[in-house]
Design an enzyme around this catalytic site. Structure first.
Site, PDB file in Angstrom:
ATOM      1  N   SER A  12      74.882  58.581  71.272  1.00 27.87           N
ATOM      2  CA  SER A  12      75.891  59.520  71.541  1.00 27.87           C
ATOM      3  C   SER A  12      76.422  59.149  72.991  1.00 27.87           C
ATOM      4  CB  SER A  12      75.412  61.146  71.468  1.00 27.87           C
ATOM      5  OG  SER A  12      76.299  61.839  71.891  1.00 27.87           O
TER       6      SER A  12
ATOM      7  N   ASP B 250      83.850  63.804  76.408  1.00 27.92           N
ATOM      8  CA  ASP B 250      83.959  65.101  76.765  1.00 27.92           C
ATOM      9  C   ASP B 250      84.012  65.089  78.129  1.00 27.92           C
ATOM     10  OD1 ASP B 250      81.405  64.459  76.405  1.00 27.92           O
ATOM     11  OD2 ASP B 250      80.862  66.462  76.545  1.00 27.92           O
TER      12      ASP B 250
ATOM     13  N   GLU C 103      71.015  69.348  74.031  1.00 24.48           N
ATOM     14  CA  GLU C 103      70.766  68.094  75.205  1.00 24.48           C
ATOM     15  C   GLU C 103      70.145  68.564  76.265  1.00 24.48           C
ATOM     16  OE1 GLU C 103      74.511  66.213  76.167  1.00 24.48           O
ATOM     17  OE2 GLU C 103      73.598  64.972  77.461  1.00 24.48           O
TER      18      GLU C 103
ATOM     19  N   LYS D 108      70.272  65.456  71.421  1.00 24.65           N
ATOM     20  CA  LYS D 108      70.707  64.393  72.478  1.00 24.65           C
ATOM     21  C   LYS D 108      69.732  64.265  73.551  1.00 24.65           C
ATOM     22  CE  LYS D 108      74.934  62.981  74.646  1.00 24.65           C
ATOM     23  NZ  LYS D 108      76.181  62.755  74.510  1.00 24.65           N
TER      24      LYS D 108
ATOM     25  N   TYR E 289      77.985  65.028  85.474  1.00 24.83           N
ATOM     26  CA  TYR E 289      79.062  64.812  84.644  1.00 24.83           C
ATOM     27  C   TYR E 289      80.070  65.932  84.506  1.00 24.83           C
ATOM     28  CZ  TYR E 289      80.086  62.750  80.178  1.00 24.83           C
ATOM     29  OH  TYR E 289      80.782  62.118  79.117  1.00 24.83           O
TER      30      TYR E 289
ATOM     31  N   GLU F 169      69.108  66.890  79.311  1.00 24.73           N
ATOM     32  CA  GLU F 169      69.033  65.621  79.752  1.00 24.73           C
ATOM     33  C   GLU F 169      68.021  65.638  80.893  1.00 24.73           C
ATOM     34  OE1 GLU F 169      72.553  64.051  80.992  1.00 24.73           O
ATOM     35  OE2 GLU F 169      71.543  62.291  82.077  1.00 24.73           O
TER      36      GLU F 169
ATOM     37  N   SER G  12      73.169  57.907  77.102  1.00 20.57           N
ATOM     38  CA  SER G  12      72.967  56.602  77.787  1.00 20.57           C
ATOM     39  C   SER G  12      72.399  56.865  79.241  1.00 20.57           C
ATOM     40  CB  SER G  12      74.057  55.661  77.798  1.00 20.57           C
ATOM     41  OG  SER G  12      75.438  56.032  78.245  1.00 20.57           O
ATOM     42  N   GLY G  13      73.036  57.978  79.938  1.00 22.99           N
ATOM     43  CA  GLY G  13      72.343  58.308  81.275  1.00 22.99           C
ATOM     44  C   GLY G  13      72.515  57.402  82.329  1.00 22.99           C
TER      45      GLY G  13
ATOM     46  N   LYS H 194      78.297  70.951  71.649  1.00 23.70           N
ATOM     47  CA  LYS H 194      77.384  70.225  72.696  1.00 23.70           C
ATOM     48  C   LYS H 194      77.250  71.073  73.842  1.00 23.70           C
ATOM     49  CE  LYS H 194      77.614  66.947  76.330  1.00 23.70           C
ATOM     50  NZ  LYS H 194      78.124  65.769  77.349  1.00 23.70           N
TER      51      LYS H 194
HETATM   52  P1  13P Z   1      76.412  59.278  79.002  1.00 23.05           P
HETATM   53  O1  13P Z   1      75.962  58.489  77.907  1.00 23.05           O
HETATM   54  O2  13P Z   1      77.398  58.781  80.057  1.00 23.05           O
HETATM   55  O3  13P Z   1      75.082  59.723  79.717  1.00 23.05           O
HETATM   56  O4  13P Z   1      76.846  60.827  78.725  1.00 23.05           O
HETATM   57  C1  13P Z   1      76.310  61.313  77.914  1.00 23.05           C
HETATM   58  C2  13P Z   1      76.737  62.779  77.820  1.00 23.05           C
HETATM   59  O5  13P Z   1      75.782  63.720  77.941  1.00 23.05           O
HETATM   60  C3  13P Z   1      78.068  63.212  77.251  1.00 23.05           C
HETATM   61  O6  13P Z   1      78.141  63.875  76.326  1.00 23.05           O
END
Ligand code: 13P
Length: 398
Positions: free
Chosen positions: A336, A73, A225, A267, A398, A227, A309-310, A185
């Site tokens: 994810s 996305d 999510e 997430k 992102y 993050e 995965s970050g 999301k």
């Molecule tokens: P990454 O796995 O690259 O951190 O992306 C996660 C994300 O938020 C995409 O939906």
């Protein structure tokens, strides 16, 4: 299923303990609960979403054994950066070619249960004219949609950000459902080096909760999510402390907004040291910290935890997930990933039509490795050097 009209009829009074055990989704006649003593003001419980059963089913499908989510996305701006890294222009045709490659990888649905799309892709066709949503459904993959509108500076904070997108969200989520999306999301971020301030954490949690309630009302399972960015020199204990605070607030506001926990997915970031911390953590340590966090903060009603995965390397993200699945968990613990699924695939493709098959194989290799990790059966054997390279970018947007 409870309906709004029930709220108007004369309320049935039940005992509070009955309410707790009766939080079943199919509660038929109870819509108003009065807690003892009986002369206290009554507590009104919101009617269940008309989509309640479907939300539970969708969440369970996405959180199915041996499968996880392909996050594809990337906004047009981010996709442009990816394409630039292989020398391609950021045109709609190039984005379409890349996304066609991803969704048509043969047998992808064996390992991937859901795909998060950017709005452009939800309405896009493959290069040979099939709707991308239809291709996903044929592959047994549930289409999802990124609904947030990205991050902007949070006034009054310590140089932190907040996530936009609530205005008009209800009409967008309704349209996305019509278009075939079944989950959503919303990604907001929390920065450890910049605080986090109480204001930023509260704003992040509140925004996620409003988004989650709105998504459920439109039949979309919200992926929640917050993050916690990898940026920083802090150790793993500091990440653990911040993550506890963040998830406590997120669940507080989710409950306040009457979000049905059985119909959400989470997430989270894994609990790791900051990217610039000298002390690195083993997969076992990451798993121990992360599972402790989840056990303290996440109710077992939540069906699935789908990690981002970050900026970890492809192999690191898979090893960490595998370590978390060495014993049964109360929730489905899966992935994810965007970068940790796509990195080698994108490089292998390089924009050349003759490389499509090899690129799809690279995607399937990562998807299979993470599927095994979801089952706790990944060995890490035979991984390429490419897959071991970290992808952390300081201040990544992102
Ligand atoms: P990454 O796995 O690259 O951190 O992306 C996660 C994300 O938020 C995409 O939906």
């Amino acid at each position: 299923m409870a309906s709004a009209s029930l709220l108007k009829s004369s309320p049935t009074v039940i005992d509070k303990s009955e309410f707790v055990k009766g939080q079943s989704l199919r509660q038929t006649s109870v819509s108003v609960v009065r807690c003892h003593p009986t002369n206290a003001p009554s507590l009104t419980v919101r009617a269940a979403s008309p989509y309640a059963d479907e939300l539970v089913k969708t969440a369970k499908t996405v959180a199915s054994p041996g499968r996880g989510i392909l996050a594809m996305d990337e906004s047009n701006a981010t996709c442009g950066k990816r394409l630039a890294s292989i020398g391609l222009e950021n045109t709609e045709a190039n984005r379409q070619a890349y996304r066609t490659l991803l969704v048509t990888a043969p047998g992808l649905g064996q390992y991937i249960s859901g795909a998060i799309l950017f709005e452009e892709t939800l309405y896009q066709s493959t290069v040979d004219g099939r709707k991308i949503v239809d291709v996903l459904v044929e592959q047994n993959i549930v289409p999802g949609i990124k609904v947030d509108k990205g991050l902007v500076p949070l006034a009054g904070s310590n140089d932190e950000s907040w996530c936009q997108g609530l205005d008009g969200l209800a009409s967008r989520t309704a349209a996305y459902y019509q278009q075939g999306a079944r989950f959503a999301k919303w990604r907001t971020v929390v920065s450890i080096p910049n605080g986090p301030s109480a204001l930023a954490v509260k704003e992040a949690a509140w925004g996620l909760a409003r988004y989650a309630a709105i998504s459920q009302d439109s039949g979309l399972v919200p992926i929640v999510e917050p993050e916690i960015l990898l940026d920083g020199e802090h150790g793993i204990d500091r990440t653990f402390e911040v993550a506890q605070k963040v998830w406590a607030e997120v669940f507080f506001y989710l409950a306040e907004n009457n979000v049905m926990f059985e119909g959400i997915l989470l997430k989270p970031s894994m609990v790791t040291p900051g990217a610039e911390c000298k002390d690195r953590a083993t997969p076992q340590q990451v798993a121990d910290y992360t599972l402790s966090l989840l056990k303290r903060r996440i109710p077992p009603a939540v069906p699935g935890i789908m990690f981002l995965s970050g900026g970890q390397s492809e192999v690191e993200a898979t090893l960490n997930l595998n370590a978390m699945n060495q014993a049964p968990n109360p929730w489905h613990v899966s992935f994810s990933y965007a970068r940790a699924l796509q990195n080698t695939c994108l490089k292998t493709w390089g924009g050349q039509p003759e490389n499509v098959k090899a690129a799809q194989d690279a995607l399937l290799t990562r998807a299979k490795a993470n599927s095994l990790a979801q089952l706790g059966k990944y060995t890490g054997e035979g991984e390429s050097d490419e897959a071991k390279q970290g992808m952390f970018v300081k201040g990544y947007v992102y």
